[in-house]
Design an enzyme around this catalytic site. Structure first.
Site, mmCIF file in Angstrom:
data_model
loop_
_atom_site.group_PDB
_atom_site.id
_atom_site.type_symbol
_atom_site.label_atom_id
_atom_site.label_comp_id
_atom_site.label_asym_id
_atom_site.label_seq_id
_atom_site.Cartn_x
_atom_site.Cartn_y
_atom_site.Cartn_z
ATOM 1 N N LEU A 9 34.051 51.485 4.567
ATOM 2 C CA LEU A 9 35.502 51.373 4.747
ATOM 3 C C LEU A 9 35.896 49.936 5.052
ATOM 4 O O LEU A 9 35.454 49.347 6.035
ATOM 5 C CB LEU A 9 35.945 52.298 5.878
ATOM 6 C CG LEU A 9 35.486 53.766 5.765
ATOM 7 C CD1 LEU A 9 36.072 54.596 6.901
ATOM 8 C CD2 LEU A 9 35.862 54.356 4.408
ATOM 9 N N ARG A 16 43.961 41.932 14.633
ATOM 10 C CA ARG A 16 43.570 41.249 15.865
ATOM 11 C C ARG A 16 42.738 39.997 15.595
ATOM 12 O O ARG A 16 42.550 39.174 16.493
ATOM 13 C CB ARG A 16 42.807 42.212 16.777
ATOM 14 C CG ARG A 16 43.725 43.137 17.570
ATOM 15 C CD ARG A 16 42.934 44.041 18.493
ATOM 16 N NE ARG A 16 42.394 45.188 17.777
ATOM 17 C CZ ARG A 16 41.610 46.109 18.326
ATOM 18 N NH1 ARG A 16 41.240 45.988 19.596
ATOM 19 N NH2 ARG A 16 41.168 47.128 17.612
ATOM 20 N N GLY A 78 44.496 56.610 7.702
ATOM 21 C CA GLY A 78 43.400 57.116 8.517
ATOM 22 C C GLY A 78 42.053 57.065 7.825
ATOM 23 O O GLY A 78 41.954 56.857 6.606
ATOM 24 N N ARG A 334 23.818 13.200 1.137
ATOM 25 C CA ARG A 334 24.871 13.952 0.477
ATOM 26 C C ARG A 334 24.319 14.662 -0.760
ATOM 27 O O ARG A 334 23.145 14.503 -1.104
ATOM 28 C CB ARG A 334 26.017 12.998 0.132
ATOM 29 C CG ARG A 334 26.737 12.471 1.371
ATOM 30 C CD ARG A 334 27.656 11.316 1.034
ATOM 31 N NE ARG A 334 28.639 11.669 0.023
ATOM 32 C CZ ARG A 334 29.431 10.775 -0.577
ATOM 33 N NH1 ARG A 334 29.330 9.485 -0.277
ATOM 34 N NH2 ARG A 334 30.304 11.175 -1.483
ATOM 35 N N ASN A 378 11.107 -1.362 -1.212
ATOM 36 C CA ASN A 378 11.637 -1.627 0.129
ATOM 37 C C ASN A 378 13.082 -2.088 -0.012
ATOM 38 O O ASN A 378 13.358 -3.112 -0.641
ATOM 39 C CB ASN A 378 10.819 -2.706 0.841
ATOM 40 C CG ASN A 378 11.269 -2.871 2.295
ATOM 41 O OD1 ASN A 378 10.772 -2.213 3.189
ATOM 42 N ND2 ASN A 378 12.228 -3.767 2.517
#
Length: 462
Positions: A9, A16, A78, A334, A378
């Site tokens: 359901l 709320r 209901g 990223r 490097n």
């Protein structure tokens, strides 16, 4: 052959939560709360799963996708009325139907399996999942026959007598029904109550009145049946499931120094002998190999990490870090950052859409974007790949064994060959061949005695 069906359901909005997002889509440990319930049903092998939707139904269907059946309850009248919406799909089927709410994500597969076994063994028309709690205030009480132990009825707090309020066994609103008897009972209930709604609990009385057995299965963990109606209960559920996830990883050989301060999504994979230090957040489809140390305060989302990697005080998103590499502290990887084996990404380094080759080092204060960096390179402090002209992005290529001096700007598109040397402070705009030294800076001019002359000139202006 009798099947197993589930009616979940999810038609009510959940006001709320005070959210524009449907209640059942609020995430718990990386996935919507309803998905936890559906995954439990998938694990326990239910043949068909029907989600009853209503408010914001497009949101729910978009989030869950095509792997489920849907029934629509346009008007919420209901719980029994919600189950009735699945009648076109299930009426006439032989088997067992589970009815539950989409906001009960804490129930474990093992509990559903045990409940199913007891339901079948008892021959009950319906079995209710219940729990024994210390404080049952506000919850429906299970009234049992003292001789047989069968369920006589469920009494809500407002309707209970003083003696009934002392009962500590409560209703979870999770039921297993004989499917044919369920829809027969649904056809016989009414909405003659103060709310004008059709209650699923009325089916129990209808079935008992028809001479059928109504049973109950008590979970040994009352936390399981907690529903979620607001943000506070959402936080509690997050904590419970997060604790379960951490415990499972620890059983599999992962050291979690402070489980209460470590946050792992449900889909994360972690190898044995990896250590997670406090403040670690692992989200999405992150996969971490064996023997790694992650944290403190590392945040990884959809990241693939090899074996024996160290990551600390850093943020990584949609990146790959190969074996024996180190990241951090204070690095930012990223999307499409790929750090090769034994690579080193140090403090205040940002990598974006770039591949860093095996054994290469970008140790501090650098930005490497839209680049291919070879092996054994490097990259000196303060190096920038200048990849954006305000409209388009361009690529920088650095060959194997090259040395990039400090404070260098590599203006893309540019290619630097193998074993090349870029002098510190250079701004490179042209390709550099293999084995070459590139110096691109103003020649130094020194004016001796200039400081005294400048000071005198400045004093005259006062």
């Amino acid at each position: 052959m009798a099947g197993t069906f589930a009616v979940v359901l999810a038609a009510g909005l959940g006001t709320r939560m005070k959210s524009k997002t449907h209640k059942v889509l609020h995430p718990i440990c990386g996935k919507p709360m309803i998905q936890h319930m559906l995954d439990t049903l998938n694990t326990t092998g239910f043949d068909r799963k029907i989600v009853v939707i209503g408010k914001l139904k497009e949101q729910v269907m978009a989030a869950l996708g095509e792997g489920y059946e849907y029934a629509v309850q346009d008007e919420q009248l209901g719980t029994a009325h919600a189950v009735m919406m699945a009648q076109p799909q299930l009426a006439g089927e032989d088997g067992t139907t589970l009815v539950c709410a989409g906001d009960t994500p804490i129930i474990r597969p093992a509990t559903i399996e045990k409940m199913l076994a007891e339901h079948r063994a008892s021959g009950a028309a319906v079995t209710v999942l219940t729990a024994i709690v210390d404080n049952p205030f506000g919850l429906g009480r299970i009234i049992r026959d003292e001789e047989t132990g069968d369920v006589l009825r469920i009494v809500e707090e407002k309707d209970a007598t003083e003696a009934q309020r002392l009962i500590r066994e409560i209703n979870s609103s999770v039921y297993l029904f004989d499917n044919r008897l369920l829809f027969d009972a649904l056809s016989k209930i009414d909405n003659n109550n103060s709310q004008g709604e059709y209650y699923l609990t009325d089916c129990l009385e209808v079935l008992r009145g028809a001479g059928h057995k109504v049973g109950a299965f008590i979970t040994d963990d009352p936390k399981e049946i907690q529903g979620i109606n607001d943000r506070a209960q959402l936080a509690v559920a997050n904590g419970i499931i997060r604790e379960r996830i951490a415990l499972e990883h620890m059983k599999n050989g992962v050291t979690i120094v402070d489980p209460g301060n470590t946050y792992i999504d449900a889909g994360v994979v972690i190898g044995a002998d990896t250590t997670l230090l406090p403040g670690t957040v692992l989200e999405g489809k992150t996969v971490i190999g064996e023997g790694c140390t992650v944290g403190p305060n590392a945040h990884l989302k959809d990241v693939t990490v090899g074996d024996d990697v160290k990551i600390q005080h850093s943020v990584l998103t949609e990146a790959v870090v190969e074996d024996l590499a180190t990241v951090g502290p204070f690095a930012y990887l990223r999307p499409k950052a790929h750090i090769g084996k034994k690579g080193k990404i140090g403090d205040f380094v940002e990598i974006k859409n770039a591949r860093i080759g095996e054994g290469s080092k970008v140790s501090h204060l650098s930005y490497i974007g839209d680049a291919e960096v070879g092996a054994g390179v490097n990259v000196g402090c303060g190096t920038i790949t200048v990849n954006y002209d305000g409209v388009n992005k361009y690529k920088t290529i650095i060959g194997d064994g090259t040395f990039i001096g400090c404070n260098s700007n590599l203006v893309a598109p540019v290619t630097i060959g193998n074993k090349a040397y870029i002098a510190a402070g250079s701004t490179i705009t042209d390709d550099v061949p293999d084995g070459s030294l590139a110096i691109a800076r103003e020649r130094q001019t020194t004016k001796e005695g200039y400081t005294d002359k400048l000071d005198a000139r400045l004093r005259q202006k006062k």
